[in-house]
Design a protein around this motif. Structure first.
Motif, PDB file in Angstrom:
ATOM      1  N   HIS A 145     -32.096   6.143  -1.646  1.00 44.01           N
ATOM      2  CA  HIS A 145     -31.075   6.504  -2.636  1.00 44.01           C
ATOM      3  C   HIS A 145     -29.978   7.349  -1.981  1.00 44.01           C
ATOM      4  CE1 HIS A 145     -29.432   7.324  -6.600  1.00 44.01           C
ATOM      5  NE2 HIS A 145     -29.374   8.611  -6.271  1.00 44.01           N
ATOM      6  N   GLN A 197     -27.113  20.200 -12.640  1.00 47.33           N
ATOM      7  CA  GLN A 197     -27.786  19.113 -13.357  1.00 47.33           C
ATOM      8  C   GLN A 197     -29.210  19.455 -13.786  1.00 47.33           C
ATOM      9  OE1 GLN A 197     -27.451  15.330 -11.183  1.00 47.33           O
ATOM     10  NE2 GLN A 197     -25.413  15.954 -10.547  1.00 47.33           N
ATOM     11  N   HIS A 198     -29.945  20.175 -12.911  1.00 47.62           N
ATOM     12  CA  HIS A 198     -31.376  20.364 -13.181  1.00 47.62           C
ATOM     13  C   HIS A 198     -31.854  21.815 -13.132  1.00 47.62           C
ATOM     14  CE1 HIS A 198     -31.570  16.031 -12.916  1.00 47.62           C
ATOM     15  NE2 HIS A 198     -31.021  16.081 -11.727  1.00 47.62           N
ATOM     16  N   GLN A 221     -35.811  10.749  -3.754  1.00 50.36           N
ATOM     17  CA  GLN A 221     -35.775   9.800  -4.871  1.00 50.36           C
ATOM     18  C   GLN A 221     -34.766  10.207  -5.953  1.00 50.36           C
ATOM     19  OE1 GLN A 221     -39.188   9.443  -7.428  1.00 50.36           O
ATOM     20  NE2 GLN A 221     -39.693  11.606  -7.374  1.00 50.36           N
ATOM     21  N   PRO A 222     -34.167   9.197  -6.634  1.00 51.71           N
ATOM     22  CA  PRO A 222     -33.266   9.513  -7.756  1.00 51.71           C
ATOM     23  C   PRO A 222     -34.082  10.055  -8.929  1.00 51.71           C
ATOM     24  CG  PRO A 222     -33.641   7.143  -7.617  1.00 51.71           C
ATOM     25  CD  PRO A 222     -34.329   7.755  -6.431  1.00 51.71           C
ATOM     26  N   VAL A 223     -33.450  10.859  -9.767  1.00 54.11           N
ATOM     27  CA  VAL A 223     -34.171  11.450 -10.914  1.00 54.11           C
ATOM     28  C   VAL A 223     -33.417  11.224 -12.226  1.00 54.11           C
ATOM     29  CG1 VAL A 223     -35.408  13.256  -9.639  1.00 54.11           C
ATOM     30  CG2 VAL A 223     -33.093  13.696 -10.434  1.00 54.11           C
ATOM     31  N   ASP A 224     -34.181  11.244 -13.330  1.00 48.06           N
ATOM     32  CA  ASP A 224     -33.590  11.147 -14.671  1.00 48.06           C
ATOM     33  C   ASP A 224     -32.898  12.458 -15.017  1.00 48.06           C
ATOM     34  OD1 ASP A 224     -34.535   8.589 -15.152  1.00 48.06           O
ATOM     35  OD2 ASP A 224     -36.489   9.332 -15.836  1.00 48.06           O
ATOM     36  N   ALA A 225     -32.236  12.466 -16.172  1.00 47.19           N
ATOM     37  CA  ALA A 225     -31.537  13.671 -16.640  1.00 47.19           C
ATOM     38  C   ALA A 225     -32.494  14.858 -16.783  1.00 47.19           C
ATOM     39  CB  ALA A 225     -30.841  13.383 -17.958  1.00 47.19           C
ATOM     40  N   ASP A 226     -33.745  14.567 -17.148  1.00 43.85           N
ATOM     41  CA  ASP A 226     -34.720  15.660 -17.328  1.00 43.85           C
ATOM     42  C   ASP A 226     -35.418  16.047 -16.013  1.00 43.85           C
ATOM     43  OD1 ASP A 226     -36.315  13.471 -16.962  1.00 43.85           O
ATOM     44  OD2 ASP A 226     -37.577  13.791 -18.736  1.00 43.85           O
ATOM     45  N   THR A 230     -37.187  13.996 -14.013  1.00 46.79           N
ATOM     46  CA  THR A 230     -38.350  13.174 -13.676  1.00 46.79           C
ATOM     47  C   THR A 230     -37.950  12.138 -12.626  1.00 46.79           C
ATOM     48  OG1 THR A 230     -39.012  13.373 -15.986  1.00 46.79           O
ATOM     49  CG2 THR A 230     -40.217  11.763 -14.667  1.00 46.79           C
ATOM     50  N   LYS A 233     -37.542   8.770 -10.622  1.00 46.55           N
ATOM     51  CA  LYS A 233     -37.447   7.378 -11.082  1.00 46.55           C
ATOM     52  C   LYS A 233     -38.383   6.446 -10.308  1.00 46.55           C
ATOM     53  CE  LYS A 233     -32.675   7.495 -12.786  1.00 46.55           C
ATOM     54  NZ  LYS A 233     -31.323   6.910 -12.646  1.00 46.55           N
ATOM     55  N   ARG A 270     -44.048   9.511  -9.602  1.00 48.66           N
ATOM     56  CA  ARG A 270     -44.354  10.562 -10.583  1.00 48.66           C
ATOM     57  C   ARG A 270     -44.771  11.858  -9.901  1.00 48.66           C
ATOM     58  NH1 ARG A 270     -46.929   6.287 -13.053  1.00 48.66           N
ATOM     59  NH2 ARG A 270     -48.978   7.073 -12.458  1.00 48.66           N
TER      60      ARG A 270
END
Length: 302
Positions: free
Chosen positions: A147, A164-165, A241-246, A248, A250, A253
């Protein structure tokens, strides 16, 4: 791998360890860039089904130069220096304390102290390693593997991750870093001294010479590379790795999911991607850290 810390207080060791790690990092960073690219190449794809712009350490280094110029080999250097400063400073500081407390005198105490000190250092330095991985993976789209986070700079990377996080986002992927450094430190401490003695017994080098230390580092580096590379690969994947808005991931896990996914989709050898670069970096980095640390401590003691 701190030798006996005779007469230097832990706080001084923190500064000396950090400085030594940074000096070593400057010389071994190109291998870090190559290692990161090799570990991200063909992510979660079966062997032989993807293009391989990076093949082996030397050809990968040439490929990096072609895509990003000579400066490309020092990508992420500032983040790498920050990581080495934080991680080695804390590691030497904790180890120095353990030695003062007499813990290293017990059987296996040296290995345990080294592993714990390494793990604490890895937690403290984790945000810097996260950013270093992002920056080292970035390149032209034709040569891109893994990514692409597209950060403009080290400060921009920290800022965008934090915005963002939050603070938690800066410590994302730390679950892969702790076992990586703990295993690496423990195996290094367990094998380095005996490897150095073995080299001297063969009478290849004079006992106590830096050539013997380098040879010992390269011999023990085999054991460290074999045990640490799977953790290193997992660490790189979790960080990049890419992550979701929260926040987590992608792709993975967590630590165990990453091991299972890589071994099922890429085969067990997928965990050993970049082992050549890991090994070639290990010996010199270990020895340079020790060499600079030893010289700095002698200067301070005098």
């Amino acid at each position: 791998i701190p030798p006996s810390t005779g007469g230097v207080p832990p706080a001084t060791d923190l500064v000396l360890g950090a400085t030594a790690g940074c000096l070593a990092c400057f010389l071994t960073n190109p291998l870090e860039v190559v290692k990161t690219r090799l570990q991200l190449q063909g992510e979660l794809q079966p062997p032989g089904t993807y293009p391989r712009p990076y093949r082996g350490v030397l050809r990968a280094a040439v490929a990096v130069c072609r895509a990003d110029g000579l400066r490309g080999l020092q990508k992420g250097l500032a983040a790498g220096l920050l990581y080495q400063g934080l991680m080695n400073g804390v590691r030497f500081y904790c180890y120095s304390h353990a030695e003062d407390a007499g813990w290293t005198g017990y059987p296996g105490g040296t290995v345990a102290a080294g592993a714990v000190a390494g793990a604490v250092g890895a937690v403290v330095g984790s945000p810097a390693y996260l950013v270093k991985t992002h920056l080292q993976a970035q390149t032209l789209s034709a040569m891109a593997v893994g990514h692409q986070h597209n950060h403009e700079s080290i400060s921009g990377a920290f800022k965008s991750i934090y915005q963002q996080h939050g603070v938690v986002g800066l410590w994302r992927g730390v679950t892969g870093a702790v076992p990586r450094v703990a295993v690496g430190s423990a195996v290094q401490l367990a094998t380095f001294a005996s490897a150095k003695d073995w080299v001297c017994e063969r009478q290849w080098f004079r006992k106590g010479s830096w050539a013997a230390v380098l040879a010992g580092g390269m011999v023990s580096g085999v054991a460290v590379a074999v045990t640490m590379t799977p953790f290193d690969t997992i660490s790189t994947r979790l960080y990049n790795q890419p992550v979701d808005a929260d926040g987590t991931g992608k792709l993975y896990r967590g630590f165990l999911d990453c091991i299972l996914q890589i071994s099922s989709k890429e085969g067990l050898l997928g965990l050993y991607k970049g082992i050549g670069a890991v090994y070639l970096r290990l010996g010199p980095h270990t020895v340079l850290s020790l060499f600079f640390w030893d010289k700095l401590r002698n200067m301070v003691q005098h």
